[in-house]
Design an enzyme around this catalytic site. Sequence first.
Site, short mmCIF file in Angstrom:
data_model
loop_
_atom_site.label_atom_id
_atom_site.label_comp_id
_atom_site.label_asym_id
_atom_site.label_seq_id
_atom_site.Cartn_x
_atom_site.Cartn_y
_atom_site.Cartn_z
N GLU A 73 45.23 -8.75 2.68
CA GLU A 73 44.01 -8.00 2.33
C GLU A 73 43.25 -7.17 3.52
O GLU A 73 43.20 -7.61 4.74
CB GLU A 73 42.92 -8.80 1.70
N ARG B 173 46.10 -16.10 10.27
CA ARG B 173 46.76 -16.11 8.89
C ARG B 173 47.69 -17.01 8.86
O ARG B 173 47.96 -17.36 7.67
CB ARG B 173 47.27 -14.42 8.80
N HIS C 235 51.48 -8.60 1.68
CA HIS C 235 50.65 -7.73 2.03
C HIS C 235 49.10 -8.54 2.12
O HIS C 235 48.54 -9.42 1.23
CB HIS C 235 50.02 -6.49 1.08
N GLU D 226 41.43 -11.46 4.70
CA GLU D 226 40.83 -10.35 5.27
C GLU D 226 40.76 -10.30 6.87
O GLU D 226 40.24 -11.27 7.18
CB GLU D 226 39.50 -9.88 4.70
N GLY D 227 41.09 -9.46 7.36
CA GLY D 227 41.02 -9.13 9.03
C GLY D 227 41.45 -10.38 9.38
O GLY D 227 41.21 -11.01 10.22
N ASP E 267 44.99 -13.92 15.86
CA ASP E 267 45.28 -14.00 14.45
C ASP E 267 45.25 -15.19 13.63
O ASP E 267 45.50 -16.25 14.43
CB ASP E 267 46.79 -13.69 14.10
N SER F 133 58.32 -4.70 5.07
CA SER F 133 57.28 -5.23 5.92
C SER F 133 57.80 -5.25 7.37
O SER F 133 58.98 -5.43 7.62
CB SER F 133 56.81 -6.70 5.57
#
Length: 414
Positions: free
Chosen positions: A242, A327, A240, A285-286, A325, A349
């Site tokens: 944040e 990440r 997950h 985050e985000g 993105d 997921s």
Amino acid sequence: MASHIVLTSHPRGSGGKQVSAVNWGAASAAARGPLVAGLAEPARRNVIGTHSGSYAVYRALAVAAGNLQRDHRPDLTNTVPAAHIGPHPQWGEPGRIVSLDPWGHRVAQEFAAEIAAGMDIRPTIAVTTAHINMPELRDAIEAGRLVPDGDILEASGDVRVTKAAIDPVWYLPGVAERFGIAEHALRRALFEQTGGMFPELVTRPDLKVFLPPIGGMTLYFFGDVSLLGRPETRVACRVHDECNGSDVFGSDICTCRPYLAHGIEVCVEMAQQGGVGVVIYNRKEGRALGEVTKFLVYNARKRQRGGDRAETYFERTECVAGVQDMRFQELMPDVFHWLGITRIDRWASMSNMKHGALTAAGIQVVEQVAIPDALIPADARVEMDAKVAAGYFTPVAPPSVTELALAKGRGLHA
Ligand SMILES: [Zn+2]
């Protein structure tokens, strides 16, 4: 207390103190050697950066304000892990783990002699136990999806967990290799994009380990952690990223908290069946763009002509952030290698990127578990449709082009 400033940007005479070599990926802690990031003895440092990620800035403020001794060292008495994790064979396999220190929770034991001799060596991982309780789990009990067993899950909704906090530790040659780029290109970008915060990135090629000033991750384990790493142990997992707005405050624009709660439910179930559940909570985050960027994107989505809709979901993010993105799932599998996990039996997921990264790292995903439709908030349909259309896993047919063009999100003042 020394009043002069000691620059660490160039190698100095060690003054008789040995700088220990770091043999990243060695099979034992002793062979790998301690990571020394303490600031009190610059000559002994063998890594770039300092402990505690971005919290180092608060530490600086505490020192500046006179509330903290600049040479304070933690007393590690009674701080050792509350559960055994590893060592696993993956810890000593070259290139397997490059973004955390697999020995980070065992520092006080593995380097007891060095610490007693005065070296400043600190844990980058801590493992403890807790009880958690979320209204969604009480709902699951009420709906009959979860059944209290008095051990892992109490009738009150209390869930017994083990949890671990992990600070990132980057082995720069390994991180560069993971992204298929040259180490010097990675070091230069890190140096420039942090505004020159870490000169050693460009002046000390001999230092290969970097403690980046970013958030790390928190792991929540359900069931017996010591069973991890055994091939017969069944594992359920949710990775997950944040989302403070949804995870903590229950914002309904996305599916983050519902999916997190659903993931925990799947993990509790697995623990009750004798397996182990793991929730990996990444501080990204985000989509690792931060909350300011995220809120700017929300406004752009809601104010665009035609309203908030799936077909322009990623485009609005790219307009503000330059990317859809940030990440980068390339480093995500490291934590599974740390836990000795080679197979995930139930994977809560929908992300095809996370799934692809795990598969590329040699971790088998047996069953992908989608979130039940009833748990998705109405305003989050925009996000769900956009992600499914972009290749996210779905057990049903992806939405059509006309479907994606429909404004489904509420307006800015609705
Ligand atoms: Zn969210």
